[in-house]
Design an enzyme around this catalytic site. Structure first.
Site, PDB file in Angstrom:
ATOM      1  N   ILE A  11       0.936  -1.379   0.093  1.00 49.34           N
ATOM      2  CA  ILE A  11      -0.025   0.035  -0.077  1.00 49.34           C
ATOM      3  C   ILE A  11       0.698   1.175   0.226  1.00 49.34           C
ATOM      4  O   ILE A  11       0.274   2.514   0.248  1.00 49.34           O
ATOM      5  CB  ILE A  11      -1.004   0.006   1.135  1.00 49.34           C
ATOM      6  CG1 ILE A  11      -0.355   0.290   2.516  1.00 49.34           C
ATOM      7  CG2 ILE A  11      -1.856  -1.180   1.184  1.00 49.34           C
ATOM      8  CD1 ILE A  11      -1.051   0.638   3.590  1.00 49.34           C
ATOM      9  N   SER A  12       2.152   1.172  -0.194  1.00 49.56           N
ATOM     10  CA  SER A  12       3.171   2.119  -0.054  1.00 49.56           C
ATOM     11  C   SER A  12       2.946   2.972  -1.184  1.00 49.56           C
ATOM     12  O   SER A  12       3.271   2.649  -2.402  1.00 49.56           O
ATOM     13  CB  SER A  12       4.410   2.001   0.239  1.00 49.56           C
ATOM     14  OG  SER A  12       5.449   2.780  -0.149  1.00 49.56           O
ATOM     15  N   PRO A  13       2.524   4.423  -1.183  1.00 43.54           N
ATOM     16  CA  PRO A  13       2.547   5.158  -2.499  1.00 43.54           C
ATOM     17  C   PRO A  13       3.903   5.494  -3.242  1.00 43.54           C
ATOM     18  O   PRO A  13       4.072   5.328  -4.055  1.00 43.54           O
ATOM     19  CB  PRO A  13       1.978   6.502  -1.672  1.00 43.54           C
ATOM     20  CG  PRO A  13       2.449   6.659  -0.268  1.00 43.54           C
ATOM     21  CD  PRO A  13       2.449   5.254   0.021  1.00 43.54           C
TER      22      PRO A  13
END
Length: 199
Positions: A11-13
């Site tokens: 989920i890391s941008p």
């Protein structure tokens, strides 16, 4: 042959904004990659960081400005307010772990599919249907979404412990042979240069 241990969160941008550059660098240098998904929120808690929502307003404001700049330069869709963020990272991470063990498909493409699902397509990557579709699109058996749950859970927890013991504190984080560490998608050029130097 050079090797890269790749610690990341699905989920890391900033992991999303790295795109497929890591895989391109690895191919250029004939390097192998081990994908090590982990719980980024637990990593923050274990290494002195904070979840974005708990950071000082100054840090939150800068993060948004920085993401906007990085997103503007990104070759793809980047939605700074995704419909499903944060979401449960574990199921998609288990799928990555199971796929890597099974082989036969493209793990890098699978990881990018999950990241793009969050930041470019407003999908909930915790949902079974989304996970199965991503596995199939990357050349894996979609049944890995279920069959890999047990071993995936064990390795997911182990990845966090390994990350803490090896100096990882955020994502994306890359560690090469010789314990050279690179944090952030904006350090990929340094990773490339390092692999050039040692080859």
């Amino acid at each position: 042959m050079a090797h890269i241990d790749y610690f990341f969160a699905t989920i890391s941008p900033y992991t999303y904004l790295a795109g497929g550059e890591l895989e391109a660098i690895a191919k250029k240098h004939g390097a192998t990659i081990t994908y090590k998904p982990l719980d980024i929120m637990q990593l923050f808690a274990r290494t002195g960081g904070q979840a974005p929502k708990d950071r000082h307003p100054n840090r939150q404001a800068y993060r948004l400005q920085d993401m906007a700049r990085e997103g503007a330069a990104f070759d793809g869709v980047f939605n700074m307010q995704p419909a499903h963020f944060p979401t449960n990272m574990a199921p998609s991470s288990y799928a990555v772990i199971a796929a890597q063990k099974a082989g036969g498909g493209d793990v890098g493409a699978l990881v990018q599919s999950f990241l793009r699902g969050v930041w470019g397509e407003d999908k909930n990557i915790a949902e079974d249907g989304v996970i199965r579709a991503a596995l199939e699109a990357a050349g894996f058996d979609p049944a890995l979404a279920e069959s890999g749950m047990l071993t995936g859970a064990e390795e997911y927890a182990a990845n966090l412990e390994e990350a803490v013991s090896r100096g990882v504190f955020g994502a994306p984080f890359y560690i090469t042979d010789g314990d050279e560490r690179f944090f952030g998608q904006d350090r990929l050029a340094q990773l490339d240069a390092h692999l050039t130097k040692i080859s």
